[in-house]
Design a protein around this motif. Structure first.
Motif, short mmCIF file in Angstrom:
data_model
loop_
_atom_site.label_atom_id
_atom_site.label_comp_id
_atom_site.label_asym_id
_atom_site.label_seq_id
_atom_site.Cartn_x
_atom_site.Cartn_y
_atom_site.Cartn_z
N ASN A 26 -38.29 14.19 -10.44
CA ASN A 26 -37.14 14.50 -10.63
C ASN A 26 -36.15 12.94 -11.71
O ASN A 26 -37.05 11.71 -11.68
CB ASN A 26 -36.36 14.15 -9.64
N VAL B 77 -38.80 23.38 -8.14
CA VAL B 77 -39.79 23.81 -8.75
C VAL B 77 -40.92 24.83 -7.80
O VAL B 77 -41.32 24.01 -7.25
CB VAL B 77 -40.87 22.44 -9.25
N SER B 78 -41.59 25.26 -8.65
CA SER B 78 -42.31 26.26 -8.10
C SER B 78 -43.83 25.23 -7.39
O SER B 78 -44.05 24.59 -8.56
CB SER B 78 -42.85 27.65 -8.50
N HIS B 79 -44.25 25.36 -6.91
CA HIS B 79 -45.45 25.08 -6.56
C HIS B 79 -45.99 25.41 -6.16
O HIS B 79 -45.96 26.81 -5.44
CB HIS B 79 -45.66 23.19 -5.39
N SER C 15 -36.15 24.11 -1.78
CA SER C 15 -34.83 23.57 -2.15
C SER C 15 -33.61 23.45 -1.43
O SER C 15 -34.02 23.93 0.03
CB SER C 15 -35.01 24.89 -3.14
N THR D 80 -40.98 27.03 -3.72
CA THR D 80 -40.19 26.11 -4.35
C THR D 80 -38.79 25.92 -3.14
O THR D 80 -38.78 26.05 -3.14
CB THR D 80 -39.30 27.61 -5.41
N THR E 10 -41.96 17.42 -6.14
CA THR E 10 -40.09 17.76 -6.53
C THR E 10 -39.71 19.35 -6.24
O THR E 10 -40.15 20.48 -6.66
CB THR E 10 -40.30 17.80 -8.45
#
Length: 419
Positions: free
Chosen positions: A346, A171-173, A221, A219, A168
């Motif tokens: 999401n 969001v941090s991965h 974005s 993250t 997503t």
């Protein structure tokens, strides 16, 4: 660039400094059949490293009193320079040499140190590739093996993301991977990403940590793509480098939308055995979205039933446990917590509700299969087959599945409308 040319265990009389990083060693020793790694001082960019050797009439050793024949196997990387401190343990003259020409005696073309009956220091340039015998200029039985090899670049392997990853956006991965260097050199890591065939964009550069896996929080974005790739470039302290790409994976920064639903909003005289279906713009998190769905009579309790999904997780089907009431208005609710299948997902972000009204009819006649065919008729291994069916029903067709059975296969697949 300089690196660790040797992985030698220092004498107990020295004060070695261990580098931070994985404990992979460059210059190693074999006593008999056992591999004994040396520990070197912190590598400098000039690629000069310290080694302490002890020698006597009994052989060679890297610890005082441990002399043996053959001596330790010494492994160096081409271009390194080894600064050796050699001590005669029996106070007799001894001298180190590398027998490059293979004739068993120290002579022209060989590396030869000065002889000593005490302690001396000298430097060995590791500039000749290959495996050679080293020995004692005085005691000819004192021998061992010296190996000079080329520097090997570091390697990397991914744990995450994988080919099935869908992250997503916003969001941090954790990007997760292992790095190793065959020669035990310190490793510098650069991590970047790209998508849509565009240029790589930097995420982070850092010195590899002492243990694997290496974890890089990221993250994503501002974009959605199904061909996102993480690139990891690893470079050792001598300048050898390689790049490694993750499998292409998905970044999803867009919330899902409801494309259509059945019965339609405001529909009347709806069959009391109708299924409720919601079609989504993308694969959904089945558990979250099913929990966010509900059907109830206007002002009444929630209707019990079961929820199923299409194989692509884009169509939710709700089957009431019994026939709906006659001439009743029903509300279909889809809450804002409905979520797509990305990790962690999401959300739809807003509540949706529509109504329909039932009539008096109840469809109790099952659909009928009019025809079924496969094209081509003669199938071949690894080929494509189109399965076509004509289905008839008085109330409309909700879903059609086909059971595919054969050697090594037993699978139910969903069929789609041909028009």
């Amino acid at each position: 660039m300089a690196g660790k040319p040797l992985g030698l265990r220092m004498s107990r009389k020295t004060t070695p400094h261990r580098r931070l990083g994985t404990s992979v060693l460059l210059l190693s020793v074999f006593l008999g059949a056992a591999l004994l790694p040396f520990v070197l001082s912190q590598p400098a960019k000039a690629a000069q490293f310290s080694l302490t050797l002890y020698v006597s009439a009994l052989g060679w050793s890297f610890t005082s009193g441990g002399e043996a024949r053959p001596g330790p196997v010494l492994l160096a990387v081409q271009g390194d320079q080894v600064d050796v401190t050699m001590t005669s343990e029996d106070f007799l003259p001894h001298g180190f040499f590398i027998d490059y020409n293979g004739n068993g005696v120290p002579d022209s073309g060989d590396f030869m140190s000065p002889q000593t009956s005490g302690t001396i220091q000298f430097s060995i340039p590791a500039d000749t590739l290959g495996t050679y015998t080293y020995g004692d200029q005085v005691v000819t039985l004192n021998t061992g093996t010296w190996v000079t090899r080329v520097n090997s670049p570091p390697e990397a392997s991914f744990h995450a993301p994988t080919a099935t990853t869908s992250w997503t956006g916003g969001v941090s991965h954790d990007i997760s991977f292992d790095v190793t260097d065959p020669d035990g050199d310190p490793i510098q890591v650069s991590v970047s990403y790209s998508y849509g065939g565009g240029a790589s964009q930097a995420i982070k550069s850092f010195a590899a940590g002492p243990t694997n896996p290496q974890i890089v929080p990221w993250t994503p974005s501002g974009f959605s793509a199904t061909d996102t790739v993480i690139r990891v470039v690893v470079q050792d302290s001598r300048g050898a480098s390689q790049s490694f790409n993750s499998p292409a994976f998905t970044v999803d920064s867009a919330p899902p939308t409801i494309l259509s639903f059945s019965p339609a909003a405001g529909a009347s005289q709806v069959d009391r055995n109708s299924l409720i279906q919601v079609n989504w713009s993308e694969p959904m998190n089945e558990a979250k979205t099913a929990a966010a769905f509900g059907l109830k009579g206007a002002g009444g309790p929630w209707v019990a039933g079961t929820t199923t999904w299409s194989t692509d997780a884009r169509q939710l089907t709700f089957r009431p446990s019994g026939s709906l009431a006659v001439g009743t208005q029903y509300e279909v609710h889809v809450n804002a917590t409905s979520s797509d299948a990305s990790d962690p997902g999401n959300a739809l972000g807003h509540d949706s509700m529509w109504t329909f009204s039932t009539g008096t009819l109840t469809d109790r006649t099952p659909p009928r299969i009019l025809s079924l065919s496969a094209n081509p008729i003669a199938q071949v291994a690894d080929g494509f087959v189109n399965v076509t069916a004509d289905i008839e029903d008085t109330g409309g067709i909700a879903t059609v599945t086909a059971a595919i059975q054969g050697p090594g296969r037993n699978q139910n697949v969903s069929m789609t409308h041909a028009s």
